[in-house]
Design a protein around this motif. Structure first.
Motif, PDB file in Angstrom:
ATOM      1  N   UNK A 107      -2.657   6.847 -17.825  1.00  0.00           N
ATOM      2  CA  UNK A 107      -2.805   6.775 -16.366  1.00  0.00           C
ATOM      3  C   UNK A 107      -2.600   8.134 -15.716  1.00  0.00           C
ATOM      4  N   UNK A 108      -1.693   8.946 -16.272  1.00  0.00           N
ATOM      5  CA  UNK A 108      -1.410  10.251 -15.681  1.00  0.00           C
ATOM      6  C   UNK A 108      -2.635  11.157 -15.660  1.00  0.00           C
ATOM      7  N   UNK A 109      -3.492  11.026 -16.647  1.00  0.00           N
ATOM      8  CA  UNK A 109      -4.673  11.897 -16.718  1.00  0.00           C
ATOM      9  C   UNK A 109      -5.934  11.203 -16.214  1.00  0.00           C
ATOM     10  N   UNK A 110      -5.805   9.956 -15.765  1.00  0.00           N
ATOM     11  CA  UNK A 110      -6.968   9.219 -15.259  1.00  0.00           C
ATOM     12  C   UNK A 110      -7.445   9.828 -13.942  1.00  0.00           C
ATOM     13  N   UNK A 111      -8.752   9.782 -13.722  1.00  0.00           N
ATOM     14  CA  UNK A 111      -9.348  10.283 -12.491  1.00  0.00           C
ATOM     15  C   UNK A 111      -9.444   9.206 -11.409  1.00  0.00           C
ATOM     16  N   UNK A 135      -9.187   6.876  -8.271  1.00  0.00           N
ATOM     17  CA  UNK A 135      -8.760   7.192  -6.920  1.00  0.00           C
ATOM     18  C   UNK A 135      -7.493   6.471  -6.525  1.00  0.00           C
ATOM     19  N   UNK A 136      -7.255   5.289  -7.129  1.00  0.00           N
ATOM     20  CA  UNK A 136      -6.044   4.519  -6.843  1.00  0.00           C
ATOM     21  C   UNK A 136      -5.687   3.697  -8.066  1.00  0.00           C
ATOM     22  N   UNK A 137      -4.416   3.338  -8.161  1.00  0.00           N
ATOM     23  CA  UNK A 137      -3.921   2.569  -9.294  1.00  0.00           C
ATOM     24  C   UNK A 137      -3.173   1.334  -8.809  1.00  0.00           C
ATOM     25  N   UNK A 138      -3.346   0.240  -9.540  1.00  0.00           N
ATOM     26  CA  UNK A 138      -2.565  -0.973  -9.306  1.00  0.00           C
ATOM     27  C   UNK A 138      -1.406  -0.949 -10.297  1.00  0.00           C
ATOM     28  N   UNK A 139      -0.164  -0.979  -9.802  1.00  0.00           N
ATOM     29  CA  UNK A 139       1.012  -0.767 -10.656  1.00  0.00           C
ATOM     30  C   UNK A 139       2.168  -1.657 -10.191  1.00  0.00           C
ATOM     31  N   UNK A 140       3.180  -1.745 -11.040  1.00  0.00           N
ATOM     32  CA  UNK A 140       4.454  -2.336 -10.634  1.00  0.00           C
ATOM     33  C   UNK A 140       5.309  -1.243  -9.982  1.00  0.00           C
ATOM     34  N   UNK A 141       6.381  -1.629  -9.276  1.00  0.00           N
ATOM     35  CA  UNK A 141       7.260  -0.598  -8.701  1.00  0.00           C
ATOM     36  C   UNK A 141       7.827   0.349  -9.752  1.00  0.00           C
ATOM     37  N   UNK A 142       8.154  -0.174 -10.923  1.00  0.00           N
ATOM     38  CA  UNK A 142       8.728   0.664 -11.983  1.00  0.00           C
ATOM     39  C   UNK A 142       7.713   1.666 -12.512  1.00  0.00           C
ATOM     40  N   UNK A 143       6.464   1.224 -12.676  1.00  0.00           N
ATOM     41  CA  UNK A 143       5.435   2.118 -13.187  1.00  0.00           C
ATOM     42  C   UNK A 143       5.071   3.194 -12.172  1.00  0.00           C
ATOM     43  N   UNK A 158       6.865   6.466 -12.423  1.00  0.00           N
ATOM     44  CA  UNK A 158       6.539   7.332 -13.556  1.00  0.00           C
ATOM     45  C   UNK A 158       5.222   8.082 -13.359  1.00  0.00           C
ATOM     46  N   UNK A 159       4.504   7.812 -12.268  1.00  0.00           N
ATOM     47  CA  UNK A 159       3.155   8.361 -12.102  1.00  0.00           C
ATOM     48  C   UNK A 159       3.122   9.330 -10.924  1.00  0.00           C
ATOM     49  N   UNK A 160       3.797  10.463 -11.084  1.00  0.00           N
ATOM     50  CA  UNK A 160       3.849  11.454 -10.004  1.00  0.00           C
ATOM     51  C   UNK A 160       2.563  12.257  -9.877  1.00  0.00           C
ATOM     52  N   UNK A 161       1.596  12.044 -10.780  1.00  0.00           N
ATOM     53  CA  UNK A 161       0.314  12.743 -10.689  1.00  0.00           C
ATOM     54  C   UNK A 161      -0.651  12.051  -9.735  1.00  0.00           C
ATOM     55  N   UNK A 162      -0.295  10.864  -9.255  1.00  0.00           N
ATOM     56  CA  UNK A 162      -1.165  10.106  -8.344  1.00  0.00           C
ATOM     57  C   UNK A 162      -0.445   9.854  -7.028  1.00  0.00           C
ATOM     58  N   UNK A 163      -1.258   9.674  -5.962  1.00  0.00           N
ATOM     59  CA  UNK A 163      -0.696   9.441  -4.630  1.00  0.00           C
ATOM     60  C   UNK A 163      -1.052   8.063  -4.065  1.00  0.00           C
ATOM     61  N   UNK A 209       0.836  -1.194   0.000  1.00  0.00           N
ATOM     62  CA  UNK A 209       0.000   0.000   0.000  1.00  0.00           C
ATOM     63  C   UNK A 209       0.872   1.246   0.000  1.00  0.00           C
ATOM     64  N   UNK A 210       0.555   2.172  -0.917  1.00  0.00           N
ATOM     65  CA  UNK A 210       1.198   3.480  -0.927  1.00  0.00           C
ATOM     66  C   UNK A 210       0.093   4.525  -0.964  1.00  0.00           C
TER      67      UNK A 210
END
Length: 356
Positions: free
Chosen positions: A53-57, A59-67, A70-75, A19-20
């Motif tokens: 993904x960067x412009x997606x609304x 609330x949360x994303x399932x990603x790999x550590x590498x991805x 690259x996604x500084x627009x999400x928390x 969880x992040x």
């Protein structure tokens, strides 16, 4: 319509992910990156989806550590090794479950049938003599379970399914609408210009965790059983003839047809509209690309294709003319031409060597 909510930390725990972000963020469903809203969770499976993904609304994303890097627009993230697998697991969390049990008043159940108290039998279902229906199995309306059929635990039988031929179905099998299991195989003996029906005396055996789509037909065996081993998945509109054996975890896409007494190995993939002739064997780990026609056994794993890919219409017409011309030339004549060309090449090579 009511929605079930899950906190982000609960979902992360279910997929064994890291969880992040906001642990108590409430989410009520899965969605695509394009259509996700703040109450949704989406997944990112490859670099090519990063910009989306960067412009997606979501609330949360399932990603790999590498991805994630690259996604500084999400928390808010669930970080896993395989986002697509995590997504698959969470679909079961948000899936609307059938919780009803018991037998509807319009169902007809033979007195000798054994029905688990935790099973559900829908409206106008017919269950025949000496049938068995296991724990937590769901049989939807208008289905027919013929005499001596056995269905295991936690199965799902959709509406208008017919299961006959004394078929034996193991646990966690899903069979979708209008499919027929155990129908009479296509067996006839020709004699004096007539076809004489062969009574089909075998059955159908279906292993654990098999999925069969809608409008499929799985024929019972003539003598030996038709067998689908554990984990086989079958799309809609598939025909499997009598005495076929399909190995574990093989996938068969829509509109495939498999003729009688064919053995298909484990972990195979048959893409859409493949045809397999009868009395053949296909090895384990074979992939057939779309619309392939198999007319002889395949003994080695690998990918196999037949047929011609799509071409512009004018080019296709020219190719057909060439095919016809090729068919009109005897093979011996083609061989003579090739031999003559080879002789000319060798003669030219000798002349060039002498000049040097």
């Amino acid at each position: 319509m009511s929605y079930q909510h899950y906190r982000l930390e609960e979902l992360a725990r279910l997929v064994q992910g890291e969880l992040v972000g906001q642990a108590d963020l409430c989410l009520q469903g899965l969605a695509s990156l394009e259509l996700a809203e703040p109450q949704h969770i989406a997944f990112v499976n490859a670099d090519k989806y990063v910009e989306q993904a960067k412009v997606s609304k979501a609330g949360a994303l399932i990603v790999t550590p590498e991805l994630q890097q690259q996604l500084d627009t999400h928390q808010n993230f669930i970080v896993v090794a395989n986002p697509y697998l995590a997504f698959a697991i969470l679909t079961h969390v948000f899936e609307r479950k059938h919780t009803q049990t018991g037998i509807e008043s319009t169902a007809q159940i033979h007195p000798s049938a054994i029905i688990s108290e935790s099973a559900y039998i829908g409206h106008y279902v017919v269950v025949g003599e000496n049938c068995v229906v296991g724990d937590k199995t769901i049989i939807q309306s208008h289905s027919k379970i013929d005499d001596f059929v056995e269905i295991g635990k936690e199965c799902f039988i959709d509406s208008h399914v017919t299961i006959t031929g004394e078929a034996k179905i193991a646990d966690r099998v899903r069979i979708h609408a209008n499919t027929v299991i155990g129908s009479e195989g296509f067996g006839f003996a020709p004699y004096q210009g007539k076809w004489h029906r062969i009574a089909q005396l075998g059955s159908v055996q279906i292993g654990n965790d098999v999925r069969i789509g809608s409008n499929c037909s799985i024929d019972r065996g003539a003598l030996d059983d038709t067998i689908l081993e554990h984990g086989v998945i079958i799309d809609n509109l598939v025909q499997i003839a009598h005495n076929v054996k399909v190995g574990a975890n093989t996938a068969i896409a829509a509109k495939c047809g498999i003729a009688g007494s064919t053995i298909i190995g484990k972990n195979c993939i048959l893409a859409g509209a493949c045809g397999v002739s009868g009395h053949l064997s296909i090895a384990d780990n074979v992939t057939l690309t779309g619309m392939s026609m198999v007319t002889k056994s395949i003994s080695e794993p690998g990918t196999y294709s037949s047929g011609t890919g799509a071409l512009p219409n004018a080019q296709w017409k020219r190719a057909v003319i060439r095919f016809r011309q090729l068919a009109d030339v005897p093979l011996t004549q083609l061989q003579k031409r090739l031999d003559h060309m080879q002789t000319q090449i060798e003669s030219l090579e000798s002349t060039l060597k002498l000049r040097k």
